[in-house]
Design an enzyme around this catalytic site. Structure first.
Site, PDB file in Angstrom:
ATOM      1  CG  HIS A 118      -2.006  -0.851   1.323  1.00  0.00           C
ATOM      2  ND1 HIS A 118      -1.896  -2.204   1.516  1.00  0.00           N
ATOM      3  CD2 HIS A 118      -3.333  -0.576   1.218  1.00  0.00           C
ATOM      4  CE1 HIS A 118      -3.118  -2.731   1.533  1.00  0.00           C
ATOM      5  NE2 HIS A 118      -4.012  -1.778   1.347  1.00  0.00           N
ATOM      6  CG  ASN A 149       4.722  -4.166   2.690  1.00  0.00           C
ATOM      7  OD1 ASN A 149       4.262  -3.087   3.049  1.00  0.00           O
ATOM      8  ND2 ASN A 149       3.974  -5.243   2.517  1.00  0.00           N
ATOM      9  CG  ASP A 250       8.688  22.056  -6.964  1.00  0.00           C
ATOM     10  OD1 ASP A 250       9.162  21.863  -5.815  1.00  0.00           O
ATOM     11  OD2 ASP A 250       8.345  23.181  -7.375  1.00  0.00           O
TER      12      ASP A 250
HETATM   13 MN    MN Z   1       2.532  -2.007   3.514  1.00  0.00          MN
HETATM   14 MN    MN Z   2       9.946  21.850  -3.715  1.00  0.00          MN
END
Ligand code: MN
Ligand code: MN
Length: 274
Positions: A118, A149, A250
């Site tokens: 996830h 994970n 950014d």
């Molecule tokens: Mn996870």
């Molecule tokens: Mn930035």
């Protein structure tokens, strides 16, 4: 044109575009998961299939059609999202992708050697069954090495919820960069690295205008490989600037430039007491 006519026309246009799926989420009330900005200029149109913006009540993301994974997922977290709902475990294709696009299914990860990782964690959406279930859409999932994970990655997720228990409000964005060998017969291209940025506000509803040079920002960059499940997430902290260089995005772009310039070069050890 009279004012009311203009109103009716613009409302009708927004409703129409939303109905067509061209402006998903515009009319859905609630939290803005993109409060800190859209770091890759993702658009909700077929013009950018590998940087396709999807906004949901529970999170927002940029989807990469060629790779079959999100480039990034962005979400807001505070106590309001946490409750008693059980983990739904209902991994499924995302029905809100454009109709003609191939959809990743949970079985595409079978025998791949990767976890279905996830980005917005299931445990960050436990206030309602609907919100928890939304985290199991495959557009919120990346192939993640089990040791990451279930090791430092989940530890940082837990650290975030501990901050929330202290009354903080978090703005989180996570994703991957780089490429590993494709799985599911080329349908999914896993990332080589996984990263996350957590902006920590001291209280709920201060708003992003309260972000200043002293605001805590945790950033991590982890290898997407097995071998170090005992590592602490604090071993992977980096600056936001380094993630901007590596991803080309950014981050924190809704924050005034001068404040970005003082926050983004710093590396927060994650152990700072505030
Ligand atoms: Mn996870
Ligand atoms: Mn930035």
């Amino acid at each position: 044109m009279r004012k009311w006519q203009r109103f009716v026309i613009s409302f009708g246009l927004i409703a129409f575009l939303t109905g067509c799926g061209l402006l998903p989420g515009v009319l859905s009330p609630g939290v803005n998961h993109l409060a800190l900005g859209n770091p890759s200029d993702a658009t909700p149109t077929g013009l950018t299939p590998n940087n396709y913006l999807m906004t949901k009540p529970q999170y927002a993301l940029s989807y990469n059609r060629t790779r079959g994974i999100p480039n990034w997922v962005s979400w807001q977290l505070d106590q309001g999202w946490l409750g008693e709902a059980e983990r739904q475990d209902d991994f499924r294709p995302d029905p809100s992708l454009p109709e003609k696009w191939e959809r990743v299914t949970p079985t595409d990860y079978r025998r791949s050697g990767y976890d279905r990782g996830h980005l917005t964690p299931s445990a960050d959406r436990t206030n309602t069954v609907t919100n928890n279930s939304a985290t199991f859409l495959m557009t919120n999932i990346i192939p993640q090495a089990a040791d990451v994970n279930r090791g430092p990655w989940v530890d940082l997720e837990q650290h975030c919820r501990e901050l929330v228990d202290q009354g903080k409000q978090l703005f989180i964005i996570a994703g991957g960069y780089g490429k590993k060998s494709a799985i599911a017969k080329g349908k999914i291209i896993p990332p080589n690295r996984v990263w996350k940025i957590v902006v920590v506000l001291d209280a709920v509803d201060q708003g992003i205008d309260s972000i200043n040079a002293q605001t805590q920002v945790i950033a991590v960059d982890m290898p997407n490989q097995n071998g170090d499940s005992d590592a602490s997430w604090t071993e992977y902290t980096v600056s936001v600037d380094s993630l901007e260089r590596k991803t080309g995005y950014d981050f924190l772009r809704k924050v005034p430039k001068s404040i970005q310039d003082s926050i983004e070069p710093q590396v927060d050890s994650g152990t700072r007491q505030r």
